[in-house]
Scaffold this motif. Sequence first.
Motif, PDB file in Angstrom:
ATOM      1  N   LEU A  68       0.827  -1.207   0.000  1.00 39.52           N
ATOM      2  CA  LEU A  68       0.000   0.000   0.000  1.00 39.52           C
ATOM      3  C   LEU A  68       0.861   1.257   0.000  1.00 39.52           C
ATOM      4  O   LEU A  68       0.605   2.193  -0.759  1.00 39.52           O
ATOM      5  N   ARG A  69       1.903   1.288   0.839  1.00 40.61           N
ATOM      6  CA  ARG A  69       2.757   2.475   0.880  1.00 40.61           C
ATOM      7  C   ARG A  69       3.507   2.648  -0.437  1.00 40.61           C
ATOM      8  O   ARG A  69       3.654   3.765  -0.937  1.00 40.61           O
ATOM      9  N   GLY A  91      -8.819  -8.122   6.653  1.00 38.82           N
ATOM     10  CA  GLY A  91      -9.329  -7.567   7.900  1.00 38.82           C
ATOM     11  C   GLY A  91      -8.671  -6.259   8.322  1.00 38.82           C
ATOM     12  O   GLY A  91      -8.875  -5.804   9.448  1.00 38.82           O
ATOM     13  N   ILE A  92      -7.885  -5.652   7.454  1.00 40.26           N
ATOM     14  CA  ILE A  92      -7.268  -4.358   7.770  1.00 40.26           C
ATOM     15  C   ILE A  92      -8.340  -3.287   7.615  1.00 40.26           C
ATOM     16  O   ILE A  92      -8.999  -3.203   6.579  1.00 40.26           O
ATOM     17  N   SER A  93      -8.504  -2.472   8.633  1.00 38.42           N
ATOM     18  CA  SER A  93      -9.564  -1.458   8.629  1.00 38.42           C
ATOM     19  C   SER A  93      -9.251  -0.325   7.659  1.00 38.42           C
ATOM     20  O   SER A  93      -8.084  -0.048   7.355  1.00 38.42           O
ATOM     21  N   ASP A  94     -10.297   0.355   7.217  1.00 35.36           N
ATOM     22  CA  ASP A  94     -10.110   1.516   6.342  1.00 35.36           C
ATOM     23  C   ASP A  94      -9.297   2.599   7.048  1.00 35.36           C
ATOM     24  O   ASP A  94      -8.487   3.268   6.408  1.00 35.36           O
ATOM     25  N   GLU A  95      -9.488   2.747   8.341  1.00 32.53           N
ATOM     26  CA  GLU A  95      -8.714   3.741   9.093  1.00 32.53           C
ATOM     27  C   GLU A  95      -7.217   3.420   9.019  1.00 32.53           C
ATOM     28  O   GLU A  95      -6.387   4.304   8.785  1.00 32.53           O
ATOM     29  N   ARG A  96      -6.885   2.166   9.197  1.00 32.21           N
ATOM     30  CA  ARG A  96      -5.482   1.748   9.133  1.00 32.21           C
ATOM     31  C   ARG A  96      -4.931   1.918   7.718  1.00 32.21           C
ATOM     32  O   ARG A  96      -3.795   2.349   7.533  1.00 32.21           O
ATOM     33  N   ILE A  97      -5.743   1.592   6.708  1.00 31.81           N
ATOM     34  CA  ILE A  97      -5.317   1.760   5.317  1.00 31.81           C
ATOM     35  C   ILE A  97      -5.051   3.239   5.033  1.00 31.81           C
ATOM     36  O   ILE A  97      -4.015   3.585   4.451  1.00 31.81           O
ATOM     37  N   ARG A  98      -5.970   4.108   5.436  1.00 30.38           N
ATOM     38  CA  ARG A  98      -5.773   5.548   5.218  1.00 30.38           C
ATOM     39  C   ARG A  98      -4.520   6.047   5.932  1.00 30.38           C
ATOM     40  O   ARG A  98      -3.802   6.912   5.425  1.00 30.38           O
ATOM     41  N   ALA A  99      -4.238   5.491   7.103  1.00 29.05           N
ATOM     42  CA  ALA A  99      -3.049   5.906   7.850  1.00 29.05           C
ATOM     43  C   ALA A  99      -1.763   5.586   7.086  1.00 29.05           C
ATOM     44  O   ALA A  99      -0.777   6.316   7.191  1.00 29.05           O
ATOM     45  N   VAL A 100      -1.774   4.511   6.322  1.00 34.83           N
ATOM     46  CA  VAL A 100      -0.584   4.128   5.542  1.00 34.83           C
ATOM     47  C   VAL A 100      -0.246   5.211   4.514  1.00 34.83           C
ATOM     48  O   VAL A 100       0.915   5.411   4.174  1.00 34.83           O
ATOM     49  N   ALA A 101      -1.262   5.917   4.041  1.00 37.96           N
ATOM     50  CA  ALA A 101      -1.023   7.006   3.087  1.00 37.96           C
ATOM     51  C   ALA A 101      -0.527   8.271   3.785  1.00 37.96           C
ATOM     52  O   ALA A 101      -0.044   9.184   3.124  1.00 37.96           O
ATOM     53  N   ASP A 108       3.370  -0.248  11.883  1.00 36.32           N
ATOM     54  CA  ASP A 108       3.045   0.234  10.539  1.00 36.32           C
ATOM     55  C   ASP A 108       3.892   1.458  10.189  1.00 36.32           C
ATOM     56  O   ASP A 108       4.373   1.578   9.062  1.00 36.32           O
ATOM     57  N   GLY A 109       4.081   2.351  11.139  1.00 43.29           N
ATOM     58  CA  GLY A 109       4.907   3.530  10.910  1.00 43.29           C
ATOM     59  C   GLY A 109       6.356   3.163  10.629  1.00 43.29           C
ATOM     60  O   GLY A 109       7.007   3.776   9.781  1.00 43.29           O
ATOM     61  N   LEU A 110       6.852   2.166  11.348  1.00 41.11           N
ATOM     62  CA  LEU A 110       8.214   1.689  11.126  1.00 41.11           C
ATOM     63  C   LEU A 110       8.366   1.148   9.695  1.00 41.11           C
ATOM     64  O   LEU A 110       9.332   1.463   8.989  1.00 41.11           O
ATOM     65  N   ILE A 111       7.396   0.371   9.270  1.00 45.05           N
ATOM     66  CA  ILE A 111       7.412  -0.191   7.920  1.00 45.05           C
ATOM     67  C   ILE A 111       7.294   0.921   6.877  1.00 45.05           C
ATOM     68  O   ILE A 111       8.028   0.931   5.884  1.00 45.05           O
ATOM     69  N   ALA A 114      10.504   2.690   6.441  1.00 41.29           N
ATOM     70  CA  ALA A 114      11.460   1.896   5.661  1.00 41.29           C
ATOM     71  C   ALA A 114      11.154   1.996   4.165  1.00 41.29           C
ATOM     72  O   ALA A 114      12.073   2.154   3.347  1.00 41.29           O
ATOM     73  N   VAL A 115       9.886   1.903   3.793  1.00 38.44           N
ATOM     74  CA  VAL A 115       9.512   2.058   2.383  1.00 38.44           C
ATOM     75  C   VAL A 115       9.922   3.444   1.894  1.00 38.44           C
ATOM     76  O   VAL A 115      10.519   3.587   0.825  1.00 38.44           O
ATOM     77  N   ASP A 116       9.617   4.457   2.690  1.00 37.41           N
ATOM     78  CA  ASP A 116       9.978   5.828   2.301  1.00 37.41           C
ATOM     79  C   ASP A 116      11.493   5.980   2.149  1.00 37.41           C
ATOM     80  O   ASP A 116      11.959   6.664   1.226  1.00 37.41           O
ATOM     81  N   ALA A 117      12.253   5.351   3.021  1.00 40.12           N
ATOM     82  CA  ALA A 117      13.713   5.433   2.926  1.00 40.12           C
ATOM     83  C   ALA A 117      14.191   4.844   1.602  1.00 40.12           C
ATOM     84  O   ALA A 117      15.099   5.397   0.960  1.00 40.12           O
TER      85      ALA A 117
END
Length: 178
Positions: A68-69, A91-101, A108-111, A114-117
Amino acid sequence: MPISPCPPIGDSDWPSSVADMREGFAGKLNVYRTMAHHPSLLRSWAPLRQHIVVDNALGPIRSEIVILRTGHRLGSSYEWAHHVSRARSLGISDERIRAVAAMPEGEDGLIVRAVDALFDWRHIPAALESELADRIGREAIFDLIATVGFYITLGGILMTYETPIDDAIASELEANPI
């Protein structure tokens, strides 16, 4: 709008050299129907896809966070839409999905960092790699890096050839937007 030189290949034009792949993963999604314009690449892609998508050390939830990221950072509407659907099915919530953006907290923030890096610096800095290793393990870090590369390649194909989001996914997101 110009017509793509490589639209998804229909069943009647499916290359005979990958005929055995049409009923499997390759025939199910427009991304692979687009990739079928290069049959030997599609055939070679299959074993890596099996590892990245199914057999990775990240597990399905972490893998979806990475994808997603990556789709978000690429600006790939195809990848984002398809993986919103897959994340929901896990089962990942829409709130959690939106947070990835944005920038989620915790693992999730750690991951996401890492993607951003990988996007920003082309590597994961030592301190972040160490924190990730403690949290998810080194094999998972290798798979995170490989997943980002895999989906950057797919995103490049999708966006170059303007591959349309598959109808079922488009309908799902129209009925239930993120």
